[in-house]
Motif scaffolding. Structure first.
Motif: not given
Length: 419
Positions: A264-274
């Motif tokens: 299926g669709v694997l959705y990653a909500g990401l925080m792009m940190t340092t």
């Protein structure tokens, strides 16, 4: 090719519209009346597994695409597979990556997938003590499904305490709040990154950024999403590639190792940190409203892509360089209590505008609101600034009594691009 799409929201409208662009004949159950131009609407509830399976038999469906998270967690994909259908959507065990935030955190911890630290408890007193020890800002989440509303980013101890009381004492989220997940506050900018997955095969989609807060300048309560845009120029292709390699691929491999292979669709909500990408959340389906700005940029035939994937292939995707900006019109009061039955039949847009209906129904030949998020209106152009201008020009010409929308979708990316 005959395809049955299960669901009734803007995400399913976007999926059905993209499938219908190719040679596929598409039916949607239960759908909504706004989808009738792209699919046959079947009045069968998502909970009626036998009815849906019978409809798929009558349609001679070559593929079933399940949109929302609730039927996935109720085992709808399992039932369709048992009936002999090819399904794009995870089975019940795999869908738990969205259904339980503590399960997802355990997977990430076990397989070294980058995320923030966390603490899980069913005790209000323990939760308050943990927040006192950690300090604010801090993130409070109901463990189960809460339609995007069970998350509080608490900037003060008082906000955290109130959120904990909502979940654990007042039962605001029902069974979804039987336990709470308290997470480290991550700093950076968010990226929604989705991939089409079948076992260990991971086919990434282009990125998007969602606007979750109800009001301009990221004020107000969290919602299921008030708008989105794609691409996200703040992040380079190298940034996205890193997220695919460090998050999406290891997660798909982890699910196989856990005996829960994901399709299926694997959705990653990401925080792009340092320190690089860190996972805020996983979903087991297309994001909504992200699907409505990502899928219009896909130039490949989605029906052929999904069929090839579930048959064990590794499809190659082609994308338009255009930018898409989508704005949600919601009922006033959303995400708290709101009026239903507001007429929206007058909301007619140009043929070039993408319109994805969600919370609507027909009442005496009139299209009226039936949910909090009513419709997403999207425009595409050669750049984000032009796409944003086009969509707001469209909306400013309309009467939106009883509805509201944010006026700053895409602002951050456009300001960054011009600075």
């Amino acid at each position: 090719m005959n395809i049955l799409v299960v669901g009734s929201g803007g995400r399913e409208h976007a999926v059905a519209a993209k499938l219908a662009e190719g040679k596929a004949r598409v039916a949607v159950a239960p759908g909504n009346p706004g989808m009738k131009d792209v699919a046959m609407i079947l009045d069968i509830k998502e909970t009626d597994h036998e009815g849906l399976i019978q409809a798929a038999r009558e349609l001679e469906a070559d593929l079933v695409v399940i949109g929302p998270e609730a039927p996935l967690l109720n085992g709808l994909a399992d039932d369709f597979k048992a009936a002999g259908f090819r399904v794009f959507g995870p089975d019940q065990k795999a869908a738990e990556i969205e259904g339980s935030k503590s399960f997802a955190k355990n997977i990430m911890e076990q397989y070294q997938i980058p995320t923030g630290s966390y603490y899980v408890t069913t005790s209000y007193d323990e939760a308050v003590q943990h927040v006192q020890n950690q300090g604010a800002p801090i993130v409070i989440k109901a463990d189960g499904l809460a339609a995007g509303k069970g998350v509080t980013v608490a900037m003060t101890f008082e906000e955290a305490e109130e959120a904990l009381a909502d979940v654990l004492l007042d039962g605001k989220f029902g069974e979804a709040g039987a336990q709470v997940v308290i997470e480290e506050y991550l700093e950076g900018e968010e990226l929604s990154l989705m991939a089409l997955v079948h076992g260990e095969t991971v086919v990434p989609l282009v990125g998007a950024q969602d606007h979750k807060r109800a009001y301009d300048a990221d004020q107000g309560p969290n919602t299921g999403g008030m708008g989105a845009y794609s691409p996200v120029p703040q992040f380079t292709s190298a940034d996205v590639d890193e997220a695919v390699e460090r998050v999406l691929k290891p997660t798909a491999q982890a699910m196989v190792k856990e005996g829960r292979p994901f399709t299926g669709v694997l959705y990653a909500g990401l925080m792009m940190t340092t320190e690089g990408p860190k996972v805020i959340e996983f979903n087991a389906r297309f994001g909504d409203p992200e699907a409505q700005v990502v899928l219009p940029r896909l130039t490949s035939d989605l029906a052929e892509v999904l069929s090839e994937l579930v048959a064990g292939g590794e499809p190659q995707l082609e994308w338009s360089d255009d930018a898409v900006v989508g704005v949600v019109l919601a009922a006033e009061g959303y995400p708290a209590s709101y009026q239903k039955g507001i007429s929206v039949s007058h909301l007619q847009f140009s043929r070039q505008t993408s319109v994805y209906w969600a919370g609507v129904k027909t009442e005496e030949d009139d299209l009226v609101t039936a949910g909090g998020r009513v419709v997403l209106v999207a425009e595409r152009a050669e750049d984000l600034k032009t796409a944003q201008q086009k969509v707001y020009d469209q909306l400013q010409e309309k009467t939106t009594t009883g509805l509201f929308y944010r006026t700053d979708i895409g602002d951050k990316a456009i300001k960054n691009a011009s600075s």
